[in-house]
Enzyme design. Sequence first.
Site, PDB file in Angstrom:
ATOM      1  N   HIS A  44       3.737  20.357 -26.065  1.00 18.08           N
ATOM      2  CA  HIS A  44       3.287  20.144 -27.443  1.00 18.08           C
ATOM      3  C   HIS A  44       1.843  19.661 -27.512  1.00 18.08           C
ATOM      4  O   HIS A  44       1.303  19.464 -28.603  1.00 18.08           O
ATOM      5  CB  HIS A  44       4.232  19.198 -28.200  1.00 18.08           C
ATOM      6  CG  HIS A  44       4.158  17.771 -27.806  1.00 18.08           C
ATOM      7  ND1 HIS A  44       5.106  17.158 -27.022  1.00 18.08           N
ATOM      8  CD2 HIS A  44       3.262  16.809 -28.098  1.00 18.08           C
ATOM      9  CE1 HIS A  44       4.792  15.888 -26.851  1.00 18.08           C
ATOM     10  NE2 HIS A  44       3.672  15.654 -27.494  1.00 18.08           N
ATOM     11  N   ASP A  83       9.533  20.884 -22.812  1.00 18.69           N
ATOM     12  CA  ASP A  83       8.237  20.357 -23.257  1.00 18.69           C
ATOM     13  C   ASP A  83       7.372  20.025 -22.037  1.00 18.69           C
ATOM     14  O   ASP A  83       7.171  18.864 -21.684  1.00 18.69           O
ATOM     15  CB  ASP A  83       8.470  19.118 -24.125  1.00 18.69           C
ATOM     16  CG  ASP A  83       7.223  18.665 -24.855  1.00 18.69           C
ATOM     17  OD1 ASP A  83       6.228  19.415 -24.850  1.00 18.69           O
ATOM     18  OD2 ASP A  83       7.245  17.554 -25.431  1.00 18.69           O
ATOM     19  N   SER A  89       1.743  11.053 -25.286  1.00 16.41           N
ATOM     20  CA  SER A  89       2.370  12.334 -24.950  1.00 16.41           C
ATOM     21  C   SER A  89       1.720  12.967 -23.735  1.00 16.41           C
ATOM     22  O   SER A  89       0.503  12.955 -23.580  1.00 16.41           O
ATOM     23  CB  SER A  89       2.261  13.303 -26.120  1.00 16.41           C
ATOM     24  OG  SER A  89       3.137  12.950 -27.139  1.00 16.41           O
TER      25      SER A  89
END
EC number: 3.4.21.39
Length: 247
Positions: A66, A110, A203
């Site tokens: 992402h 992911d 992230s």
Amino acid sequence: MLLLPLPLLLFLLCSRAEAGEIIGGTECKPHSRPYMAYLEIVTSNGPSKFCGGFLIRRNFVLTAAHCAGRSITVTLGAHNITEEEDTWQKLEVIKQFRHPKYNTSTLHHDIMLLKLKEKASLTLAVGTLPFPSQFNFVPPGRMCRVAGWGRTGVLKPGSDTLQEVKLRLMDPQACSHFRDFDHNLQLCVGNPRKTKSAFKGDSGGPLLCAGVAQGIVSYGRSDAKPPAVFTRISHYRPWINQILQAN
């Protein structure tokens, strides 16, 4: 309950990282995490965002899917991302290998590999991080660490300096409130009775367990309460090997 990918969430970071800061963590000793990468991402609709990542080969960084964008610049050897140092190496990403089964709705798979235009120079401030074999299964209860420049609180901005936090691997049942959690693909991380987590900006950063990157910061609750969900790296070792060998 609103769920957000880590670049949109703020987690407690001194043990794991997202595209924000670490909540409940502490500042790392400068350059003590030489594998950490700071990603500046230009998105397709214009605005920039940032994520974490980590160097696994001199020319490859591992991060979250992402965190993909129109273009990405990687900074290695950084501690305070607002104060450039001689240790910095800023490298252009020439190819983004997002996992082909990445799902933007469930956030399954992911994971993404970034190929750098030039190989990084290995120094005291820049180094690679080992990652697990396919069948390396880290058990619940293990204490691990995550680091990043993400937010240190839900309403706070990202951190200028690299932060780190210790987090516990939880039983899969602790993440049962996440509808799409899959224990085979993901790790459940962070004691719900604690206030430590990774959040927005963390992230893509690594979950480090006994010196090995076992997870990648993926997503969590919008209020940053643990546990959070990390991509389980060992599941993707065959795919990682395939990309590295072909490139």
